[in-house]
Design a protein around this motif. Structure first.
Motif, short mmCIF file in Angstrom:
data_model
loop_
_atom_site.label_atom_id
_atom_site.label_comp_id
_atom_site.label_asym_id
_atom_site.label_seq_id
_atom_site.Cartn_x
_atom_site.Cartn_y
_atom_site.Cartn_z
N SER A 26 0.83 -1.21 0.00
CA SER A 26 0.00 0.00 0.00
C SER A 26 0.86 1.26 0.00
CB SER A 26 -0.92 0.02 1.22
OG SER A 26 -1.82 -1.05 1.17
N LEU A 27 2.01 1.18 0.65
CA LEU A 27 2.93 2.31 0.65
C LEU A 27 3.67 2.44 -0.68
CD1 LEU A 27 4.48 2.01 4.22
CD2 LEU A 27 3.15 3.93 3.34
N GLY A 28 3.63 1.39 -1.50
CA GLY A 28 4.31 1.42 -2.79
C GLY A 28 5.71 0.88 -2.75
N LEU A 29 6.04 0.15 -1.69
CA LEU A 29 7.38 -0.41 -1.54
C LEU A 29 7.41 -1.85 -2.02
CD1 LEU A 29 8.15 1.05 1.98
CD2 LEU A 29 9.12 1.80 -0.19
N ARG A 30 8.39 -2.17 -2.87
CA ARG A 30 8.48 -3.51 -3.43
C ARG A 30 9.79 -4.20 -3.09
NH1 ARG A 30 6.28 -2.26 -9.50
NH2 ARG A 30 4.21 -1.60 -8.85
N ARG A 31 10.85 -3.42 -2.87
CA ARG A 31 12.15 -4.06 -2.63
C ARG A 31 12.96 -3.26 -1.60
NH1 ARG A 31 12.14 -1.69 -7.58
NH2 ARG A 31 11.45 -3.61 -8.54
N ILE A 32 13.94 -3.93 -1.04
CA ILE A 32 14.82 -3.29 -0.05
C ILE A 32 15.58 -2.16 -0.74
CG2 ILE A 32 16.80 -3.64 1.47
CD1 ILE A 32 15.86 -6.53 1.81
N GLY A 33 15.64 -1.02 -0.09
CA GLY A 33 16.35 0.13 -0.63
C GLY A 33 15.47 1.07 -1.42
N GLN A 34 14.25 0.65 -1.74
CA GLN A 34 13.35 1.51 -2.49
C GLN A 34 12.80 2.60 -1.57
OE1 GLN A 34 10.04 -0.51 -4.29
NE2 GLN A 34 9.41 1.29 -5.45
N THR A 35 12.67 3.80 -2.11
CA THR A 35 12.18 4.95 -1.35
C THR A 35 10.97 5.55 -2.04
OG1 THR A 35 14.43 5.45 -0.60
CG2 THR A 35 12.81 7.22 -0.45
N VAL A 36 9.98 5.94 -1.23
CA VAL A 36 8.80 6.62 -1.75
C VAL A 36 8.56 7.87 -0.90
CG1 VAL A 36 7.66 4.58 -2.70
CG2 VAL A 36 7.24 5.23 -0.34
N ILE A 37 7.93 8.86 -1.51
CA ILE A 37 7.55 10.09 -0.82
C ILE A 37 6.04 10.07 -0.65
CG2 ILE A 37 7.57 12.61 -0.88
CD1 ILE A 37 10.36 11.44 -0.79
N LYS A 38 5.58 10.21 0.59
CA LYS A 38 4.15 10.19 0.90
C LYS A 38 3.79 11.44 1.69
CE LYS A 38 3.03 6.19 -0.75
NZ LYS A 38 2.02 6.04 -1.77
N ASP A 39 2.54 11.89 1.54
CA ASP A 39 2.05 13.00 2.35
C ASP A 39 2.01 12.58 3.81
OD1 ASP A 39 1.69 14.70 0.19
OD2 ASP A 39 -0.35 14.00 -0.16
N ASP A 40 2.27 13.54 4.69
CA ASP A 40 2.26 13.27 6.12
C ASP A 40 0.83 13.45 6.63
OD1 ASP A 40 2.78 12.89 8.75
OD2 ASP A 40 4.06 14.65 9.01
N ASN A 41 0.09 12.34 6.68
CA ASN A 41 -1.27 12.38 7.21
C ASN A 41 -1.50 11.17 8.10
OD1 ASN A 41 -1.85 10.19 5.47
ND2 ASN A 41 -2.45 11.59 3.83
N GLN A 42 -2.68 11.09 8.72
CA GLN A 42 -2.98 10.03 9.67
C GLN A 42 -2.88 8.64 9.05
OE1 GLN A 42 -3.83 10.11 12.93
NE2 GLN A 42 -3.69 12.32 13.18
N VAL A 43 -3.37 8.50 7.83
CA VAL A 43 -3.38 7.19 7.16
C VAL A 43 -1.95 6.70 6.95
CG1 VAL A 43 -4.01 5.96 5.07
CG2 VAL A 43 -5.59 7.61 6.06
N ASN A 44 -1.12 7.53 6.36
CA ASN A 44 0.26 7.13 6.09
C ASN A 44 1.05 6.92 7.37
OD1 ASN A 44 -0.08 7.03 3.32
ND2 ASN A 44 0.38 9.19 3.08
N ARG A 45 0.79 7.71 8.39
CA ARG A 45 1.45 7.50 9.69
C ARG A 45 1.07 6.14 10.27
NH1 ARG A 45 5.37 10.96 12.21
NH2 ARG A 45 5.29 12.86 11.00
N GLY A 46 -0.18 5.74 10.09
CA GLY A 46 -0.63 4.43 10.55
C GLY A 46 0.06 3.31 9.80
N TYR A 47 0.19 3.47 8.47
CA TYR A 47 0.89 2.47 7.66
C TYR A 47 2.33 2.32 8.14
CZ TYR A 47 -2.77 2.44 4.01
OH TYR A 47 -3.93 2.30 3.32
N VAL A 48 3.00 3.45 8.33
CA VAL A 48 4.40 3.43 8.75
C VAL A 48 4.53 2.79 10.14
CG1 VAL A 48 6.32 4.90 9.44
CG2 VAL A 48 5.13 5.33 7.29
N ASN A 49 3.59 3.09 11.02
CA ASN A 49 3.63 2.51 12.36
C ASN A 49 3.49 0.99 12.32
OD1 ASN A 49 3.77 2.74 15.22
ND2 ASN A 49 1.57 2.42 15.31
#
Length: 60
Positions: A26-49
């Motif tokens: 859901s975050l858009g990460l597929r492999r080690i070392g890959q980086t994505v830029i996401k908006d800082d909101n409640q949903v994305n903070r929950g995903y990261v947590n």
């Protein structure tokens, strides 16, 4: 301008729970070392947590 999160996958998704693998996808990460830029909101903070042990997060 709204702040953003720079999320980088640093550990493998193998061995993780299916919910955590789905969260990485859901975050858009597929492999080690890959980086994505996401908006800082409640949903994305929950995903990261949920996968905090698999990713590195920076505020930009």
């Amino acid at each position: 301008m709204a702040s953003q999160l720079k999320v980088t996958q640093v550990k493998s998704k193998y061995g993780a729970k299916p919910e955590q693998r789905d969260t990485l996808r859901s975050l858009g990460l597929r492999r080690i070392g890959q980086t994505v830029i996401k908006d800082d909101n409640q949903v994305n903070r929950g995903y990261v947590n949920t996968v905090r042990h698999l990713v590195k997060v920076e505020e930009i």
